[in-house]
Design a protein around this motif. Structure first.
Motif, PDB file in Angstrom:
ATOM      1  N   ALA A   1       0.844  -1.195   0.000  1.00 30.96           N
ATOM      2  CA  ALA A   1       0.000   0.000   0.000  1.00 30.96           C
ATOM      3  C   ALA A   1       0.876   1.240   0.000  1.00 30.96           C
ATOM      4  CB  ALA A   1      -0.909   0.008   1.225  1.00 30.96           C
ATOM      5  N   ASP A   2       0.373   2.273  -0.592  1.00 33.69           N
ATOM      6  CA  ASP A   2       1.080   3.547  -0.634  1.00 33.69           C
ATOM      7  C   ASP A   2       0.123   4.617  -0.113  1.00 33.69           C
ATOM      8  OD1 ASP A   2       3.015   5.426  -1.102  1.00 33.69           O
ATOM      9  OD2 ASP A   2       2.710   5.510  -3.256  1.00 33.69           O
ATOM     10  N   THR A   3       0.536   5.335   0.900  1.00 33.85           N
ATOM     11  CA  THR A   3      -0.321   6.390   1.437  1.00 33.85           C
ATOM     12  C   THR A   3      -0.066   7.689   0.685  1.00 33.85           C
ATOM     13  OG1 THR A   3       1.342   6.817   3.134  1.00 33.85           O
ATOM     14  CG2 THR A   3      -0.484   5.400   3.744  1.00 33.85           C
ATOM     15  N   LEU A   4      -1.144   8.422   0.481  1.00 35.21           N
ATOM     16  CA  LEU A   4      -1.020   9.702  -0.206  1.00 35.21           C
ATOM     17  C   LEU A   4      -0.362  10.730   0.702  1.00 35.21           C
ATOM     18  CD1 LEU A   4      -4.488  10.012  -1.973  1.00 35.21           C
ATOM     19  CD2 LEU A   4      -2.290   9.488  -3.012  1.00 35.21           C
TER      20      LEU A   4
ATOM     21  N   GLU B   1       0.600  16.760   0.062  1.00 37.41           N
ATOM     22  CA  GLU B   1       0.731  17.639  -1.112  1.00 37.41           C
ATOM     23  C   GLU B   1       0.251  16.984  -2.406  1.00 37.41           C
ATOM     24  OE1 GLU B   1       4.692  15.620  -0.390  1.00 37.41           O
ATOM     25  OE2 GLU B   1       3.276  16.663   0.870  1.00 37.41           O
ATOM     26  N   ALA B   2      -0.250  15.760  -2.364  1.00 39.96           N
ATOM     27  CA  ALA B   2      -0.670  15.046  -3.570  1.00 39.96           C
ATOM     28  C   ALA B   2      -1.702  15.819  -4.396  1.00 39.96           C
ATOM     29  CB  ALA B   2      -1.187  13.661  -3.217  1.00 39.96           C
ATOM     30  N   PRO B   3      -2.750  16.402  -3.799  1.00 37.75           N
ATOM     31  CA  PRO B   3      -3.730  17.131  -4.618  1.00 37.75           C
ATOM     32  C   PRO B   3      -3.099  18.300  -5.394  1.00 37.75           C
ATOM     33  CG  PRO B   3      -4.643  16.694  -2.456  1.00 37.75           C
ATOM     34  CD  PRO B   3      -3.185  16.314  -2.409  1.00 37.75           C
ATOM     35  N   GLN B   4      -2.141  18.975  -4.787  1.00 38.12           N
ATOM     36  CA  GLN B   4      -1.468  20.088  -5.472  1.00 38.12           C
ATOM     37  C   GLN B   4      -0.625  19.594  -6.648  1.00 38.12           C
ATOM     38  OE1 GLN B   4       0.708  21.756  -2.237  1.00 38.12           O
ATOM     39  NE2 GLN B   4      -1.060  22.820  -1.358  1.00 38.12           N
ATOM     40  N   VAL B   5      -0.003  18.478  -6.483  1.00 36.18           N
ATOM     41  CA  VAL B   5       0.851  17.922  -7.530  1.00 36.18           C
ATOM     42  C   VAL B   5      -0.014  17.497  -8.722  1.00 36.18           C
ATOM     43  CG1 VAL B   5       2.395  16.018  -8.127  1.00 36.18           C
ATOM     44  CG2 VAL B   5       2.635  17.177  -5.923  1.00 36.18           C
TER      45      VAL B   5
END
Length: 104
Positions: free
Chosen positions: A92-95, A98-102
């Protein structure tokens, strides 16, 4: 030595045993079946958004059809139906915050 199947998995030899690591689809293509309990465990983990990586091994006393050695390019192959699911890994990879900005 090992044989890679991009997007599916790989076949290799580990301590003299045939080993297959890969997706559920890859295991089914190779005729490696899962019990109902194993299927339930993998499905449960995948329902949380994790990816599963299944591991199948030949029995300790099962000879390889094509043993791997330094003089052979053959990949390992256990007799048909000999490989059994030994376990699986959940990845699993957690978000990151800053993911939404990227993405935008």
């Amino acid at each position: 030595r090992y044989e890679n199947f991009p997007g599916e998995g790989l076949k290799c030899e580990v301590s003299g045993r045939a080993c297959v690591i890969g997706t559920r689809r890859f295991m089914l293509q190779l005729g490696i079946e899962m019990s109902a309990a194993q299927e339930e465990q993998v499905s449960s983990v995948e329902s949380t958004g994790s990816a599963s990586c299944l591991v199948a091994l030949s029995p300790l006393d099962s000879p390889l059809d094509s043993p791997l050695d330094s003089e052979s390019d053959a990949t390992c192959a256990a007799p048909q139906g000999e490989l059994r699911l030994a376990g699986f890994l959940a990845v699993a990879d957690t978000l990151k915050p800053e993911a939404p900005q990227v993405i935008h």
